[in-house]
Write a protein that holds these residues in place. Sequence first.
Motif, PDB file in Angstrom:
ATOM      1  N   SER A  13      -0.551 -28.359  30.983  1.00  0.00           N
ATOM      2  CA  SER A  13      -0.715 -26.816  30.944  1.00  0.00           C
ATOM      3  C   SER A  13      -2.440 -26.576  31.821  1.00  0.00           C
ATOM      4  CB  SER A  13      -0.912 -26.421  29.366  1.00  0.00           C
ATOM      5  OG  SER A  13      -2.108 -27.239  28.875  1.00  0.00           O
ATOM      6  N   GLY A  14      -2.289 -25.191  31.903  1.00  0.00           N
ATOM      7  CA  GLY A  14      -3.410 -24.934  32.685  1.00  0.00           C
ATOM      8  C   GLY A  14      -3.105 -24.016  33.947  1.00  0.00           C
ATOM      9  N   PHE A  15      -4.072 -24.062  34.701  1.00  0.00           N
ATOM     10  CA  PHE A  15      -4.031 -23.266  36.218  1.00  0.00           C
ATOM     11  C   PHE A  15      -2.577 -23.549  36.840  1.00  0.00           C
ATOM     12  CE2 PHE A  15      -4.696 -22.603  40.758  1.00  0.00           C
ATOM     13  CZ  PHE A  15      -4.778 -21.176  40.801  1.00  0.00           C
ATOM     14  N   LEU A  16      -2.705 -24.961  37.068  1.00  0.00           N
ATOM     15  CA  LEU A  16      -1.595 -25.397  37.729  1.00  0.00           C
ATOM     16  C   LEU A  16      -0.074 -25.023  37.318  1.00  0.00           C
ATOM     17  CD1 LEU A  16      -0.390 -26.802  40.415  1.00  0.00           C
ATOM     18  CD2 LEU A  16      -0.329 -28.935  39.040  1.00  0.00           C
ATOM     19  N   LEU A  17       0.096 -25.007  35.837  1.00  0.00           N
ATOM     20  CA  LEU A  17       1.262 -24.818  35.238  1.00  0.00           C
ATOM     21  C   LEU A  17       1.569 -23.167  35.255  1.00  0.00           C
ATOM     22  CD1 LEU A  17       4.074 -25.317  33.779  1.00  0.00           C
ATOM     23  CD2 LEU A  17       2.629 -25.485  31.610  1.00  0.00           C
ATOM     24  N   THR A  18       0.489 -22.653  35.122  1.00  0.00           N
ATOM     25  CA  THR A  18       0.735 -20.958  35.323  1.00  0.00           C
ATOM     26  C   THR A  18       1.281 -20.762  36.786  1.00  0.00           C
ATOM     27  OG1 THR A  18      -1.043 -20.746  34.006  1.00  0.00           O
ATOM     28  CG2 THR A  18      -0.531 -18.759  34.780  1.00  0.00           C
ATOM     29  N   THR A  19       0.807 -21.250  37.655  1.00  0.00           N
ATOM     30  CA  THR A  19       0.985 -21.033  39.041  1.00  0.00           C
ATOM     31  C   THR A  19       2.532 -21.326  39.283  1.00  0.00           C
ATOM     32  OG1 THR A  19      -0.934 -21.456  39.715  1.00  0.00           O
ATOM     33  CG2 THR A  19       0.483 -21.329  41.414  1.00  0.00           C
ATOM     34  N   VAL A  20       2.931 -22.461  38.599  1.00  0.00           N
ATOM     35  CA  VAL A  20       4.319 -22.910  38.826  1.00  0.00           C
ATOM     36  C   VAL A  20       5.448 -21.924  37.918  1.00  0.00           C
ATOM     37  CG1 VAL A  20       6.001 -24.943  38.411  1.00  0.00           C
ATOM     38  CG2 VAL A  20       3.583 -25.534  39.688  1.00  0.00           C
ATOM     39  N   GLU A  21       4.786 -21.839  36.921  1.00  0.00           N
ATOM     40  CA  GLU A  21       5.863 -20.751  35.935  1.00  0.00           C
ATOM     41  C   GLU A  21       5.821 -19.512  36.910  1.00  0.00           C
ATOM     42  OE1 GLU A  21       4.422 -21.661  31.596  1.00  0.00           O
ATOM     43  OE2 GLU A  21       3.488 -20.004  32.464  1.00  0.00           O
ATOM     44  N   LYS A  22       5.152 -18.825  37.437  1.00  0.00           N
ATOM     45  CA  LYS A  22       5.227 -17.573  38.204  1.00  0.00           C
ATOM     46  C   LYS A  22       6.140 -17.863  39.355  1.00  0.00           C
ATOM     47  CE  LYS A  22       0.925 -15.441  37.233  1.00  0.00           C
ATOM     48  NZ  LYS A  22      -0.563 -14.881  37.404  1.00  0.00           N
ATOM     49  N   LEU A  23       5.784 -18.976  40.002  1.00  0.00           N
ATOM     50  CA  LEU A  23       6.701 -19.201  41.400  1.00  0.00           C
ATOM     51  C   LEU A  23       8.122 -19.432  40.845  1.00  0.00           C
ATOM     52  CD1 LEU A  23       6.827 -19.679  44.407  1.00  0.00           C
ATOM     53  CD2 LEU A  23       6.244 -21.893  43.607  1.00  0.00           C
ATOM     54  N   ALA A  24       8.427 -20.269  39.697  1.00  0.00           N
ATOM     55  CA  ALA A  24       9.791 -20.459  39.378  1.00  0.00           C
ATOM     56  C   ALA A  24      10.474 -19.430  38.849  1.00  0.00           C
ATOM     57  CB  ALA A  24       9.729 -21.794  38.498  1.00  0.00           C
ATOM     58  N   GLY A  25       9.627 -18.426  38.111  1.00  0.00           N
ATOM     59  CA  GLY A  25      10.063 -17.413  37.535  1.00  0.00           C
ATOM     60  C   GLY A  25      10.520 -16.172  38.688  1.00  0.00           C
ATOM     61  N   TYR A  26       9.727 -16.105  39.661  1.00  0.00           N
ATOM     62  CA  TYR A  26      10.030 -15.277  40.781  1.00  0.00           C
ATOM     63  C   TYR A  26      11.409 -15.711  41.463  1.00  0.00           C
ATOM     64  CZ  TYR A  26       9.436 -12.825  45.263  1.00  0.00           C
ATOM     65  OH  TYR A  26       9.760 -12.010  46.351  1.00  0.00           O
ATOM     66  N   MET A  27      11.447 -17.047  41.580  1.00  0.00           N
ATOM     67  CA  MET A  27      12.596 -17.539  42.487  1.00  0.00           C
ATOM     68  C   MET A  27      13.882 -17.342  41.657  1.00  0.00           C
ATOM     69  SD  MET A  27      10.771 -20.570  44.220  1.00  0.00           S
ATOM     70  CE  MET A  27      11.886 -21.334  45.367  1.00  0.00           C
ATOM     71  N   ARG A  28      13.598 -17.679  40.450  1.00  0.00           N
ATOM     72  CA  ARG A  28      15.026 -17.589  39.461  1.00  0.00           C
ATOM     73  C   ARG A  28      15.567 -16.127  39.433  1.00  0.00           C
ATOM     74  NH1 ARG A  28      12.987 -21.911  34.868  1.00  0.00           N
ATOM     75  NH2 ARG A  28      14.034 -23.635  35.888  1.00  0.00           N
ATOM     76  N   LYS A  29      14.479 -15.160  39.109  1.00  0.00           N
ATOM     77  CA  LYS A  29      14.841 -13.966  38.652  1.00  0.00           C
ATOM     78  C   LYS A  29      15.538 -13.172  40.036  1.00  0.00           C
ATOM     79  CE  LYS A  29      10.916 -11.092  39.497  1.00  0.00           C
ATOM     80  NZ  LYS A  29       9.853 -10.063  38.888  1.00  0.00           N
ATOM     81  N   ASN A  30      14.961 -13.485  41.087  1.00  0.00           N
ATOM     82  CA  ASN A  30      15.474 -12.951  42.413  1.00  0.00           C
ATOM     83  C   ASN A  30      16.888 -13.600  42.899  1.00  0.00           C
ATOM     84  OD1 ASN A  30      13.699 -10.627  42.970  1.00  0.00           O
ATOM     85  ND2 ASN A  30      12.130 -12.154  42.832  1.00  0.00           N
ATOM     86  N   SER A  31      17.349 -14.662  42.464  1.00  0.00           N
ATOM     87  CA  SER A  31      18.596 -15.340  42.774  1.00  0.00           C
ATOM     88  C   SER A  31      19.657 -15.419  41.632  1.00  0.00           C
ATOM     89  CB  SER A  31      18.107 -16.658  43.544  1.00  0.00           C
ATOM     90  OG  SER A  31      17.553 -17.558  42.372  1.00  0.00           O
ATOM     91  N   LEU A  32      19.721 -14.403  40.887  1.00  0.00           N
ATOM     92  CA  LEU A  32      20.664 -14.240  40.008  1.00  0.00           C
ATOM     93  C   LEU A  32      22.077 -14.338  40.579  1.00  0.00           C
ATOM     94  CD1 LEU A  32      19.633 -12.593  36.692  1.00  0.00           C
ATOM     95  CD2 LEU A  32      19.946 -15.078  37.032  1.00  0.00           C
ATOM     96  N   TRP A  33      23.236 -15.225  40.232  1.00  0.00           N
ATOM     97  CA  TRP A  33      24.320 -14.990  41.101  1.00  0.00           C
ATOM     98  C   TRP A  33      25.382 -14.778  39.614  1.00  0.00           C
ATOM     99  CZ3 TRP A  33      25.242 -18.785  45.172  1.00  0.00           C
ATOM    100  CH2 TRP A  33      24.377 -18.401  46.397  1.00  0.00           C
ATOM    101  N   PRO A  34      25.806 -13.697  39.449  1.00  0.00           N
ATOM    102  CA  PRO A  34      26.697 -13.403  38.158  1.00  0.00           C
ATOM    103  C   PRO A  34      28.141 -14.146  38.692  1.00  0.00           C
ATOM    104  CG  PRO A  34      25.912 -11.196  39.095  1.00  0.00           C
ATOM    105  CD  PRO A  34      25.767 -12.285  40.020  1.00  0.00           C
ATOM    106  N   ALA A  35      28.830 -14.686  37.565  1.00  0.00           N
ATOM    107  CA  ALA A  35      30.141 -15.250  37.319  1.00  0.00           C
ATOM    108  C   ALA A  35      31.163 -13.969  37.706  1.00  0.00           C
ATOM    109  CB  ALA A  35      30.321 -16.044  36.251  1.00  0.00           C
ATOM    110  N   THR A  36      32.132 -14.021  38.256  1.00  0.00           N
ATOM    111  CA  THR A  36      33.095 -13.086  38.259  1.00  0.00           C
ATOM    112  C   THR A  36      34.324 -13.363  37.325  1.00  0.00           C
ATOM    113  OG1 THR A  36      32.925 -13.355  40.606  1.00  0.00           O
ATOM    114  CG2 THR A  36      34.739 -12.021  39.987  1.00  0.00           C
ATOM    115  N   PHE A  37      34.081 -12.377  36.232  1.00  0.00           N
ATOM    116  CA  PHE A  37      35.177 -12.160  35.451  1.00  0.00           C
ATOM    117  C   PHE A  37      34.777 -11.134  34.369  1.00  0.00           C
ATOM    118  CE2 PHE A  37      34.389 -13.775  30.887  1.00  0.00           C
ATOM    119  CZ  PHE A  37      33.300 -14.279  31.102  1.00  0.00           C
ATOM    120  N   GLY A  38      36.153 -10.340  33.971  1.00  0.00           N
ATOM    121  CA  GLY A  38      35.738  -9.328  33.189  1.00  0.00           C
ATOM    122  C   GLY A  38      37.113  -9.448  32.016  1.00  0.00           C
TER     123      GLY A  38
END
Length: 188
Positions: A13-38
């Motif tokens: 934990s600490g500064f490094l983890l916070t930075t990685v959290e932000k980076l991973a969160g940014y990449m994950r939230k901007n690359s959501l791909w929904p499955a096609t089904f209804g």
Amino acid sequence: MGLIVGLEEKLPSGFLLTTVEKLAGYMRKNSLWPATFGLACCAIEMMAAGAGRYDLARFGMEVFRASPRQADLMIVAGRVSNKMAPVVRQIYDQMAAPKWTIAMGACASSGGMFNNYAIVQGVDHIIPVDIYLPGCPPRPEMLMDAILKLHEQIGNKKLGPNREKIIKEVEAAALAAKPTHQLKGLLA
Ligand code: SF4
């Protein structure tokens, strides 16, 4: 991204983890791909959200994937019958992790008006749900709002020791909460 997914849980934990959290969160939230089904009428609104008038593409949310192995967002659009439940679970299991779920509409969230033996009374009986979207059916704008809310959740997701701390806090809050049988309804 694969490298980050492997390393994040091992970092102190600490500064490094916070930075990685932000980076991973940014990449994950901007690359959501929904499955096609209804599953039912709510799926028509989901399709409308992806079409020209509402244009999910503006937010980069429209990459509906035909294979669950290429998808990490499940939008459960419509009522889930008992017969369909194992199929929904199998698609969820086949999706890439980490993955998220939106229960779209009253039926997917709670069974809706179908309080009977044929319909699962809320899809959270078979898969974990991150966002419950009310409405019968919810409008495309509401679905877009739900996806944006999910983006916020994903962007703020904690990792490693920070996540363990949050899990402990949530558990302590649940233990300290008033028992359900002591809760009073609006008319009590
Ligand atoms: S919530 Fe309403 S629109 Fe959606 S599947 Fe149920 S009945 Fe159909």
